[in-house]
Design a protein around this motif. Sequence first.
Motif, PDB file in Angstrom:
ATOM      1  N   PRO A 313       0.815  -1.215   0.000  1.00  0.00           N
ATOM      2  CA  PRO A 313       0.000   0.000   0.000  1.00  0.00           C
ATOM      3  C   PRO A 313       0.847   1.263   0.000  1.00  0.00           C
ATOM      4  CG  PRO A 313       0.054  -0.961   2.188  1.00  0.00           C
ATOM      5  CD  PRO A 313       0.761  -1.926   1.284  1.00  0.00           C
ATOM      6  N   SER A 314       0.266   2.332  -0.467  1.00  0.00           N
ATOM      7  CA  SER A 314       0.919   3.641  -0.434  1.00  0.00           C
ATOM      8  C   SER A 314       1.178   4.059   1.008  1.00  0.00           C
ATOM      9  CB  SER A 314       0.013   4.663  -1.128  1.00  0.00           C
ATOM     10  OG  SER A 314       0.399   5.980  -0.796  1.00  0.00           O
ATOM     11  N   LEU A 315       2.216   4.881   1.200  1.00  0.00           N
ATOM     12  CA  LEU A 315       2.498   5.421   2.528  1.00  0.00           C
ATOM     13  C   LEU A 315       1.322   6.272   3.019  1.00  0.00           C
ATOM     14  CD1 LEU A 315       4.630   5.558   4.753  1.00  0.00           C
ATOM     15  CD2 LEU A 315       5.624   7.544   3.601  1.00  0.00           C
ATOM     16  N   ASN A 316       0.576   6.855   2.085  1.00  0.00           N
ATOM     17  CA  ASN A 316      -0.582   7.669   2.459  1.00  0.00           C
ATOM     18  C   ASN A 316      -1.702   6.838   3.070  1.00  0.00           C
ATOM     19  OD1 ASN A 316       0.443  10.199   1.309  1.00  0.00           O
ATOM     20  ND2 ASN A 316       0.243   9.142  -0.639  1.00  0.00           N
ATOM     21  N   ASP A 317      -1.689   5.536   2.824  1.00  0.00           N
ATOM     22  CA  ASP A 317      -2.717   4.649   3.366  1.00  0.00           C
ATOM     23  C   ASP A 317      -2.287   3.972   4.662  1.00  0.00           C
ATOM     24  OD1 ASP A 317      -4.708   5.013   1.391  1.00  0.00           O
ATOM     25  OD2 ASP A 317      -3.534   3.785   0.013  1.00  0.00           O
ATOM     26  N   VAL A 322       4.547   6.570   9.161  1.00  0.00           N
ATOM     27  CA  VAL A 322       5.368   7.698   8.700  1.00  0.00           C
ATOM     28  C   VAL A 322       6.445   8.065   9.718  1.00  0.00           C
ATOM     29  CG1 VAL A 322       5.361  10.149   8.099  1.00  0.00           C
ATOM     30  CG2 VAL A 322       3.591   8.635   7.183  1.00  0.00           C
ATOM     31  N   ILE A 323       6.069   8.285  10.975  1.00  0.00           N
ATOM     32  CA  ILE A 323       7.039   8.721  11.981  1.00  0.00           C
ATOM     33  C   ILE A 323       8.080   7.629  12.276  1.00  0.00           C
ATOM     34  CG2 ILE A 323       7.349   9.588  14.330  1.00  0.00           C
ATOM     35  CD1 ILE A 323       6.070  11.565  12.315  1.00  0.00           C
ATOM     36  N   PRO A 324       7.691   6.353  12.472  1.00  0.00           N
ATOM     37  CA  PRO A 324       8.721   5.323  12.683  1.00  0.00           C
ATOM     38  C   PRO A 324       9.733   5.235  11.543  1.00  0.00           C
ATOM     39  CG  PRO A 324       6.577   4.466  13.301  1.00  0.00           C
ATOM     40  CD  PRO A 324       6.330   5.800  12.657  1.00  0.00           C
ATOM     41  N   ILE A 325       9.260   5.356  10.288  1.00  0.00           N
ATOM     42  CA  ILE A 325      10.179   5.312   9.151  1.00  0.00           C
ATOM     43  C   ILE A 325      11.078   6.542   9.150  1.00  0.00           C
ATOM     44  CG2 ILE A 325      10.336   5.346   6.628  1.00  0.00           C
ATOM     45  CD1 ILE A 325       7.705   3.757   6.574  1.00  0.00           C
ATOM     46  N   LEU A 352       4.780  16.053   8.841  1.00  0.00           N
ATOM     47  CA  LEU A 352       5.071  14.755   8.230  1.00  0.00           C
ATOM     48  C   LEU A 352       3.813  13.900   8.130  1.00  0.00           C
ATOM     49  CD1 LEU A 352       8.456  13.871   9.988  1.00  0.00           C
ATOM     50  CD2 LEU A 352       8.142  14.377   7.568  1.00  0.00           C
ATOM     51  N   LYS A 353       3.002  13.932   9.179  1.00  0.00           N
ATOM     52  CA  LYS A 353       1.771  13.127   9.178  1.00  0.00           C
ATOM     53  C   LYS A 353       0.748  13.647   8.177  1.00  0.00           C
ATOM     54  CE  LYS A 353       2.081  11.611  14.014  1.00  0.00           C
ATOM     55  NZ  LYS A 353       1.506  11.763  15.358  1.00  0.00           N
ATOM     56  N   ASN A 354       0.730  14.958   7.945  1.00  0.00           N
ATOM     57  CA  ASN A 354      -0.277  15.552   7.058  1.00  0.00           C
ATOM     58  C   ASN A 354       0.173  15.649   5.601  1.00  0.00           C
ATOM     59  OD1 ASN A 354      -2.210  15.963   9.043  1.00  0.00           O
ATOM     60  ND2 ASN A 354      -1.370  17.935   9.633  1.00  0.00           N
TER      61      ASN A 354
END
Length: 463
Positions: A313-317, A322-325, A352-354
């Motif tokens: 899946p996309s990172l957006n999904d 996001v933060i751990p990576i 980063l989250k948004n």
Amino acid sequence: MSRYSIFLIDDEESIRKGIGVSLKKEYEIETFADAESALQKFTKKIPDLILLDIGLPGMNGIEALKEIKKIDPRIIVIMITGFEEIDTVISSMKAGAYDYIVKPVRLKVLKHCLNKALETIRLQKEVRELQEKAVSENMPCIIGESNVIQHIIQFIRKAASSPDTPILITGESGTGKDLIAKAIHYQSPNFAGPYVTLNCAAIPNELIESELFGYEKGAFSGAQPSGKKGLLEEADGGTLFLDEIGDLSLNAQAKLLRWLEDGTYYRVGGTAEWRSTVRVVSATNKNIEQLIEERRFRLDLYYRIGVISIEIPSLNDRNEDVIPIAEYYLNEFSKKLNKSFAGFTPETETFLKNHHWNGNIRELKNMIERGAIIGSGDFLAPEDLGFSGAPLQESKSSRNIEFSNEFPGLPPGGINLEKLERHLIMEALKQAEGNDTKAAKLLGLNYYAFRYRRKKADQADES
């Protein structure tokens, strides 16, 4: 080395005592009169080998064997039978027994069978140790706390267990398909073999065949005088990763299919038949089904390379990853640049989250590298990553979904977000007459993002 441990399961006390006394000097042996008590102990201690009587009271030997294999499929089990009945022996071998011996048990026959089995165990342990070393030294780091990534990590282990089954990895550009391919190789039985990669999009069509299959001397103008080995030959006994396989020419697809079917191929300009045993892992960010509709990809090849499919899946999904990576890459670049960042400011984490990740993990990695180079404090600020007070691209929170007049509205009574998503997916599919590609376009999603969301919706309906 410590002594091998053996469980002996037999309802005849004389056999338990006789075999137990004969083997206790060489092996650590425990005896059980029934399968139930042995299975209870088996959940706490896994022996190296099990001697199992077929004709047990209560749970019989075949049933016990199946339960043992559920707990540990690798355990070696030797069956003991009171009479050499071929149907019983066949049933036990089908259920996973290593070998069998016939009562009355002769010590010489038993020891010969044990020596053979324990040599197999010794070799298996050596292979596992080598594989653990190879994994620790070469295994790529797949990071993610989301359920979908944890599921993929578990699925990789299962998919890798076969040494030659073709695997197809799909997903958007930058989602880490190459890391998944490498992880499959190092968790497979052919981990000690070569891992060879070919980016089908980076090689001109006229050179793809010579890269894959090699060529004989004088095969074409500019060819090496001695000829050249192809990647199939180089990858023999290992894994060949075909990245961007959707860009492979139809001619090369036909030749690749022939090799996948029977393991043979010809070098360019040659007449000698070559053979290679390689697991092919393919990857693409294209919609293969659409390529097939456009007659740019062979349907038979699609079925062959996709015996097992993994969709990333996309990172957006998977926002929770996001933060751990980002923290992983910050740690890596800190070491490389000899800096000591402690993490991100709360504002940076929010950005980063948004942020909408068009380039997925690759984009995130590049952004963190930029921040590690430019940043100077203990915590990276938004401007270090290039946000400059506002996201580089339109954030998720600021994006609006536009619907055509024809697209149905919300159902009456109001719904939660998950129900809304399922509702829109179903309505889009209805309007697109079941075509995933068209439904994805209706919702403004790429094909793989739509497929992932549809799977989520289907799973929610089932639960």
